[in-house]
Each structure stands twice: as C-alpha cells, then as structure tokens.
Design a protein around this motif. Structure first.
Motif, PDB file in Angstrom:
ATOM      1  N   LEU A   5     -38.069  48.642  -5.754  1.00 32.83           N
ATOM      2  CA  LEU A   5     -36.628  48.760  -6.009  1.00 32.83           C
ATOM      3  C   LEU A   5     -36.367  48.687  -7.512  1.00 32.83           C
ATOM      4  O   LEU A   5     -36.919  47.825  -8.201  1.00 32.83           O
ATOM      5  N   HIS A   6     -35.518  49.585  -7.983  1.00 35.80           N
ATOM      6  CA  HIS A   6     -35.229  49.600  -9.419  1.00 35.80           C
ATOM      7  C   HIS A   6     -34.046  48.686  -9.753  1.00 35.80           C
ATOM      8  O   HIS A   6     -33.199  48.402  -8.912  1.00 35.80           O
ATOM      9  N   ASN A   7     -34.029  48.263 -10.988  1.00 35.45           N
ATOM     10  CA  ASN A   7     -32.914  47.461 -11.520  1.00 35.45           C
ATOM     11  C   ASN A   7     -31.939  48.421 -12.193  1.00 35.45           C
ATOM     12  O   ASN A   7     -32.358  49.458 -12.734  1.00 35.45           O
ATOM     13  N   HIS A   8     -30.647  48.062 -12.177  1.00 35.28           N
ATOM     14  CA  HIS A   8     -29.682  48.893 -12.909  1.00 35.28           C
ATOM     15  C   HIS A   8     -29.118  48.055 -14.046  1.00 35.28           C
ATOM     16  O   HIS A   8     -28.383  47.089 -13.829  1.00 35.28           O
ATOM     17  N   LEU A   9     -29.498  48.435 -15.252  1.00 34.77           N
ATOM     18  CA  LEU A   9     -29.112  47.641 -16.422  1.00 34.77           C
ATOM     19  C   LEU A   9     -28.982  48.595 -17.609  1.00 34.77           C
ATOM     20  O   LEU A   9     -29.770  49.555 -17.720  1.00 34.77           O
ATOM     21  N   GLY A  10     -28.025  48.313 -18.474  1.00 43.06           N
ATOM     22  CA  GLY A  10     -27.839  49.186 -19.635  1.00 43.06           C
ATOM     23  C   GLY A  10     -27.384  50.576 -19.214  1.00 43.06           C
ATOM     24  O   GLY A  10     -27.649  51.564 -19.903  1.00 43.06           O
ATOM     25  N   GLY A  11     -26.740  50.676 -18.060  1.00 44.12           N
ATOM     26  CA  GLY A  11     -26.215  51.963 -17.611  1.00 44.12           C
ATOM     27  C   GLY A  11     -27.262  52.892 -17.028  1.00 44.12           C
ATOM     28  O   GLY A  11     -26.995  54.079 -16.815  1.00 44.12           O
ATOM     29  N   PRO A 178     -16.997  42.886 -16.119  1.00 45.72           N
ATOM     30  CA  PRO A 178     -18.185  43.544 -15.581  1.00 45.72           C
ATOM     31  C   PRO A 178     -19.134  42.532 -14.943  1.00 45.72           C
ATOM     32  O   PRO A 178     -19.178  41.375 -15.346  1.00 45.72           O
ATOM     33  N   VAL A 179     -19.904  43.019 -13.978  1.00 50.22           N
ATOM     34  CA  VAL A 179     -20.736  42.151 -13.149  1.00 50.22           C
ATOM     35  C   VAL A 179     -22.212  42.490 -13.331  1.00 50.22           C
ATOM     36  O   VAL A 179     -22.585  43.666 -13.342  1.00 50.22           O
ATOM     37  N   ILE A 180     -23.037  41.455 -13.471  1.00 45.90           N
ATOM     38  CA  ILE A 180     -24.488  41.628 -13.366  1.00 45.90           C
ATOM     39  C   ILE A 180     -24.928  40.718 -12.228  1.00 45.90           C
ATOM     40  O   ILE A 180     -24.754  39.500 -12.309  1.00 45.90           O
ATOM     41  N   VAL A 181     -25.432  41.303 -11.143  1.00 43.75           N
ATOM     42  CA  VAL A 181     -25.797  40.479  -9.990  1.00 43.75           C
ATOM     43  C   VAL A 181     -27.303  40.283  -9.931  1.00 43.75           C
ATOM     44  O   VAL A 181     -28.075  41.191 -10.194  1.00 43.75           O
ATOM     45  N   LYS A 182     -27.685  39.049  -9.622  1.00 49.52           N
ATOM     46  CA  LYS A 182     -29.097  38.706  -9.411  1.00 49.52           C
ATOM     47  C   LYS A 182     -29.185  38.169  -7.972  1.00 49.52           C
ATOM     48  O   LYS A 182     -28.848  37.017  -7.708  1.00 49.52           O
ATOM     49  N   PRO A 183     -29.591  39.027  -7.024  1.00 50.70           N
ATOM     50  CA  PRO A 183     -29.708  38.548  -5.639  1.00 50.70           C
ATOM     51  C   PRO A 183     -30.941  37.677  -5.476  1.00 50.70           C
ATOM     52  O   PRO A 183     -31.886  37.782  -6.261  1.00 50.70           O
ATOM     53  N   SER A 210     -24.077  45.999 -12.552  1.00 55.10           N
ATOM     54  CA  SER A 210     -25.511  46.059 -12.842  1.00 55.10           C
ATOM     55  C   SER A 210     -26.233  45.121 -11.900  1.00 55.10           C
ATOM     56  O   SER A 210     -25.626  44.197 -11.338  1.00 55.10           O
ATOM     57  N   ILE A 211     -27.535  45.351 -11.740  1.00 54.02           N
ATOM     58  CA  ILE A 211     -28.310  44.479 -10.850  1.00 54.02           C
ATOM     59  C   ILE A 211     -29.704  44.253 -11.412  1.00 54.02           C
ATOM     60  O   ILE A 211     -30.333  45.185 -11.924  1.00 54.02           O
ATOM     61  N   VAL A 212     -30.142  43.015 -11.334  1.00 55.75           N
ATOM     62  CA  VAL A 212     -31.506  42.647 -11.710  1.00 55.75           C
ATOM     63  C   VAL A 212     -32.157  42.047 -10.466  1.00 55.75           C
ATOM     64  O   VAL A 212     -31.681  41.025  -9.951  1.00 55.75           O
ATOM     65  N   CYS A 213     -33.217  42.695  -9.969  1.00 55.61           N
ATOM     66  CA  CYS A 213     -33.912  42.212  -8.770  1.00 55.61           C
ATOM     67  C   CYS A 213     -35.262  41.644  -9.180  1.00 55.61           C
ATOM     68  O   CYS A 213     -36.044  42.342  -9.814  1.00 55.61           O
ATOM     69  N   GLY A 214     -35.505  40.416  -8.775  1.00 53.78           N
ATOM     70  CA  GLY A 214     -36.790  39.803  -9.125  1.00 53.78           C
ATOM     71  C   GLY A 214     -36.530  38.468  -9.782  1.00 53.78           C
ATOM     72  O   GLY A 214     -35.535  37.802  -9.472  1.00 53.78           O
ATOM     73  N   SER A 215     -37.393  38.099 -10.695  1.00 56.53           N
ATOM     74  CA  SER A 215     -37.275  36.784 -11.314  1.00 56.53           C
ATOM     75  C   SER A 215     -35.977  36.626 -12.114  1.00 56.53           C
ATOM     76  O   SER A 215     -35.494  37.570 -12.736  1.00 56.53           O
ATOM     77  N   ALA A 216     -35.462  35.386 -12.104  1.00 56.62           N
ATOM     78  CA  ALA A 216     -34.251  35.075 -12.874  1.00 56.62           C
ATOM     79  C   ALA A 216     -34.592  34.740 -14.324  1.00 56.62           C
ATOM     80  O   ALA A 216     -33.686  34.489 -15.125  1.00 56.62           O
ATOM     81  N   ALA A 217     -35.883  34.792 -14.675  1.00 61.82           N
ATOM     82  CA  ALA A 217     -36.304  34.340 -16.010  1.00 61.82           C
ATOM     83  C   ALA A 217     -35.533  35.067 -17.108  1.00 61.82           C
ATOM     84  O   ALA A 217     -35.449  36.296 -17.114  1.00 61.82           O
TER      85      ALA A 217
END
Ligand code: NAP
Length: 524
Positions: A5-11, A178-183, A210-217
């Motif tokens: 699964l890809h992350n959506h960040l920086g457009g 704007p929202v950046i979600v980390k599930p 935007s979405i970041v999937c994976g580690s919260a680091a």
C-alpha cells in the motif's frame, strides 16, 4: 508477493523503501497487503499539507467545505461493498459489525456536511456576544474562532479504520484544516483504500488529505506550534505523545482518546421481571458481542443490586450461549474475530488476570468455533465474570481498572438499595467514556445521570419509553460528545459543532463596534 500500500504525502503517492509489514486475515491467517513508511520525506510532506492544502481549504467557506464532505460521503457510499470486503478480510468482522465502522463513518461525515451547510458562507466564526470594555459602548471585545494554520495529525487505533478516520477528519476538514492520517498498522488497509478513493477522485484540494501507513516514527517530530494532534489508542502510547517535545515545548494542541472501563447500572428497585432488567440484559449482551467487544465504549462492568445478581447472570448467560462465533463469511456466524494474534493473546491474558479476582459465570472457552480453525483464527467467544458479593465488588480492584479489549464483562453486585455504593464502584474506573443507566423512574434516572456526569463524557439513559428509540450504549453519535475524563484520556471529540473548536484558534478582537460588525461575517 502481496500488494504494497502506498502512502499519500506531499500531494503524491509514494512507496516506502524499507522492509514492509504484512497485514493478515485474522480468521484464515492469510497475508493480505503490506505497509511501509520508510524513507518518506516527512518534513516536505507536512509542509505541503500545511501550506498548500491549508491555504486551499481556508480559502473556502464553511458551506463550500461542507459540500466537499457531502461529495466524499456519496463517493464512499457508492463503494461500500469494496469496504465491506476489506473489513471482512482484515478485521474479521461480520457484516453488522463492519457496518458499525463503515456506515458509522459515513453517517458522521453526513452529519458534519449538514452542520457545515448551516454555518454558511463565512471564513471564521463568532464566539459569543460582544462585551463592552469602556463606559462608551463604542469600544467592545468580540471573540472569534479562526481555522488553525497548521495540519491535523490523526493517529488512530486498530478497531475503527473507517469511523476513526472520518469522526476526526470531518470536523477538521470542515474547519479548514488539512489532515494527515496515520492508521493503526494491523487494519490500515480500509483507511488507505478510502483515502485512495477520495484522493484519486480529486474531490479535495491537493494536500487536504494525506496518509502515512506503517511506522509512526518521526511523525510527532514534524509538528509545529499551530498543528494539532488527535490520538486514539492505548494509555501507554498516549503518555508518549503527551510527553513529546512538540506538546511540551511547542504547545501543539493534543486530544487523547484512551482506554476506559465503562459501566452499565441497573437502578435499585427494579425487579427481575421489570422492563429495565430486560433492557439491561439485552444491552450488555450486545455490547459484549458487537465487534467482539473491541469497542472503546463497550460495557466492561455491569452494576446490579445484590438480589438480582443470579438472575442477571442467568439471563445474560442464556443469551451469550446463543452467540455463534467463528468465520464471518459463514451465514450462521454472529460474532467474528479479534483483529490479530497479538490481540487474542492480550485478551486471553487479561481474562486470566481478572479471573484471579472474579468467578466465571459464562465460560466462552468452552464454545466451539463455526467454520474456523482455533489454531489459526483469532476468535474468542464471550465470557461473563462476576465478583459474587458486594464485598467482592469492593475487593476486586482489577475489575475496576483493567480494560480487556474483547468480549469480556464482569457482573458487579452492589448492596441492595444502596445507589451510593453503586456510584462509588463506578467511579473507581477513574473517568470513563460512557455509563448507561437502566430504570423506570424518571426522577431516579435523572438523579443518577447527574451523579455520573462529572466522571463520564456521556451518560446513556435507558427507560422503557425509549426502548425502541435509544441509540445504544456503545454507539458514538456525532451529535453527542465522545471522550472521557481521567484515564479515558481527557479528550473531547464530536458533540456537533463543539468538535470544530479543537481545529480553531480563539482570539479576542477589541475594536469599535463599527469594526466588529465586519468580523466573521458572510464573505459577500
Ligand atoms: P496503540 O497501540 O496505542 O496504537 C494506537 C495508534 O498509535 C496506532 O496507530 C499506532 O501505530 C500508533 N503509535 C504507536 N506508537 C506510537 C508512537 N510512539 N507515536 C505515535 N503513534 C504511535 O493502541 P491500539 O492497540 O491500536 O488500540 C487499542 C486501544 O485504543 C484500546 O485501549 C482502546 O480502548 C483504545 N481506543 C480508544 C478509543 C476512544 O475513542 N477513546 C477508541 C478506540 C480504541 P501502529 O499500529 O503502527 O503501532
């Protein structure tokens, strides 16, 4: 190899460059997809959301943003079948339980779309009435609420990949933030698919979602003074977030929804043949079994008069015995799986821990699974515990401060006729998301609700006249506050328009009334 699964960040959509983490089917054990956030340029991604997404959203009025939410809700509604399939595979839930998450998210989006429409064509909101500052009424103070010029970082728990996203994102986007979600990693697939559908449909301005999937680091390190973070998850992770430099040094606003040992209370004076008794039993069973008890709002403690302890145990046990547990794809199954082997282990450990202080009144470990291999499937049948006597309820400290995040509840008898004892036991939860109260006397119900209000974000009162109307102890309605004091995290979400406050900055403008008249007004 399964899909990454890809992350959506920086457009733009970006793949992680490290070792991906697999997500599994908790019933069949199959690997489904993988996630990875390694190597993302987080600083650039947060800056893009803050500057490009934020500017575009703030240029719109509340009504225009509300219209976007309505479009998002319609798009998601049209793809519910895809989302249900993902929920079955990745969360192991039966259709009704998937609906709590998926339809609950869509409903919440719809409520905020409607609410936003009513806010009209404005760019800021007035907060209260002007207050006179001088003898001459010409100079006054007016408080206004302006959308914060930052991003909303939304960090979610594994149990609500859809609702958890939209109950936070809807008020944020409506506010112009704007929202950046980390599930949570275990169930990130559904969140990622919904975000992917919305982004690819081009409904929202670039950078708005935007979405970041994976580690919260590294995520918390990106936060700047006007950003906000809204977290749902365990008390341990909440403590890490609260103590992060972003919060302690940069005053990043934080909302925490953590764990909670919620209660249901049958008032004194109700008999085993009363309507209130039946309503309590029904609700306790529903709360234990919906989503296999993986709801932050689920009933964990059931307070009943000592004289009714045996009758409640019998009635709840009889209903639990009819709950078929196993593969959610099998038509006879009413309750599916926990989300992972880790959760299965945590629930078994938690249950064993409580069983050292409480008797087992209905034993789920004896229930056979339907169409599921116990060596693979993360399924566990419901178990009802009980502390036996009022003195046992006082002594069993673990029952009051341990949240077993599964289909487990404990019957806690209080001294007959002694409401004060019941309330004192409930308060040992040290602040909870919700308590429900069952009875038939309006004055007694109102009195108990008032006594519980200071330690609960929500009090759900069930009397026979609303038996067919009430929305359920554990269902979080966007019109009502969600969050609880103390160990529940101290957060406040939803509650209709109240939710917007978190995403706005309050400021007092002191000026001539001729100037104040132009504030927070329609744009044309
Ligand atoms: P968790 O382990 O605390 O994880 C919650 C989220 O935090 C996940 O997205 C997790 O990512 C992320 N995370 C982990 N370490 C982090 C860090 N150092 N910095 C920032 N984020 C970090 O909780 P969980 O096990 O998913 O959720 C179960 C708990 O949530 C239960 O206690 C339940 O009561 C509570 N809950 C509360 C509510 C409520 O509204 N009050 C609602 C639902 C659940 P990874 O998944 O990648 O580790």
């Amino acid at each position: 190899m399964t899909e990454l699964l890809h992350n959506h960040l920086g457009g733009r959509w970006q793949a992680g460059t490290g070792t991906a983490t697999p997500l599994f089917d908790p019933v069949l054990g199959d690997e489904l997809v993988r996630v990875d956030a390694t190597g993302l340029d987080l600083a650039a991604g947060f800056a893009f959301a803050r500057e490009v997404g934020g500017a575009a959203l703030r240029a719109l009025t509340y009504r225009q943003r509300a219209a976007l939410l309505a479009q998002v809700a319609s798009l998601l509604q049209a793809r519910r079948d895809d989302y249900n399939a993902i929920a079955t595979a990745n969360s192991g839930t039966v259709k009704n339980d998937s609906a709590v998450d998926i339809d609950g998210g869509l409903y919440t989006l719809g409520v905020y779309a409607k609410l936003g429409e009513g806010l009209g064509e404005r760019l800021a909101l007035a907060d209260g009435e002007p207050a006179r500052l001088a003898k001459d009424p010409l100079f006054q103070s007016q408080h206004i609420l302006s959308p914060t010029r930052g991003v909303a970082l939304l960090i979610n728990a594994f149990n609500f990949p859809s609702w958890g996203l939209w109950e936070k994102a809807a008020p944020a986007l409506l506010s112009g933030v704007p929202v950046i979600v980390k599930p949570a990693t275990a169930t990130a697939w559904l969140t990622q698919r919904m975000v992917r559908d919305v982004v690819d449909a081009g409904l929202l301005p670039p950078g708005a979602l935007s979405i970041v999937c994976g580690s919260a680091a590294g995520l918390m390190d990106q936060l700047q003074p006007f950003d906000v973070v809204s977290f749902t998850g365990s008390a341990d992770t909440a403590a890490l977030i609260r103590s992060h430099d972003a919060v302690t040094r940069r005053s990043v606003r934080v909302n925490i929804e953590a764990d909670s040992v919620n209660s249901a209370l049958l008032l004194p004076g109700e008999g085993a043949d009363s309507a209130a008794f039946g309503l309590l039993v029904k609700e306790v069973v529903r709360e234990m079994t919906v989503k296999s008890g993986q709801k932050c709002t689920a009933i964990r403690r059931v307070l009943v008069p000592r004289a009714l302890y045996g009758a409640v145990a019998e009635a709840v046990g009889a209903r639990l015995a009819k709950t078929t547990v196993g593969n959610p794809r099998h038509e006879a199954v009413r309750m599916g799986a926990l989300v992972s082997r880790a959760q299965l282990g945590a629930v078994r450990d938690g249950l064993a821990y409580l069983q050292q202080q409480a008797a087992t009144l209905f034993d789920g470990s004896r229930v056979a699974l339907v169409d599921a291999d116990p060596a693979v499937a993360c399924c566990v049948a419901p178990t009802l515990l009980g502390t036996g006597e009022p003195a046992g309820s006082d002594a069993a400290d673990r029952v009051h401060d341990t949240e077993v995040f599964g289909p487990v509840a404990t019957l806690v008898p209080y001294r007959d006729g002694d409401l004060g004892h019941a309330l004192a036991l409930i308060r040992r939860g040290q602040g909870s998301l919700v308590a429900s109260v069952y009875g038939s006397e309006p004055a007694a119900l109102a009195g108990a609700a008032q006594q519980l209000a200071d330690s609960h974000g929500r009090v759900h009162v069930v009397s026979p006249d609303v038996a067919a109307l009430h929305t359920g102890h554990g269902n979080v309605m966007p019109q009502s506050l969600h969050g609880g004091p103390g160990r529940a995290g101290g957060g406040e979400e939803l509650g209709g328009a109240r939710a917007l406050g978190f995403y706005h900055r309050r400021s007092a403008v002191q000026a001539s009334t001729t100037v104040l008249a132009g504030l927070a007004q329609p744009t044309n």
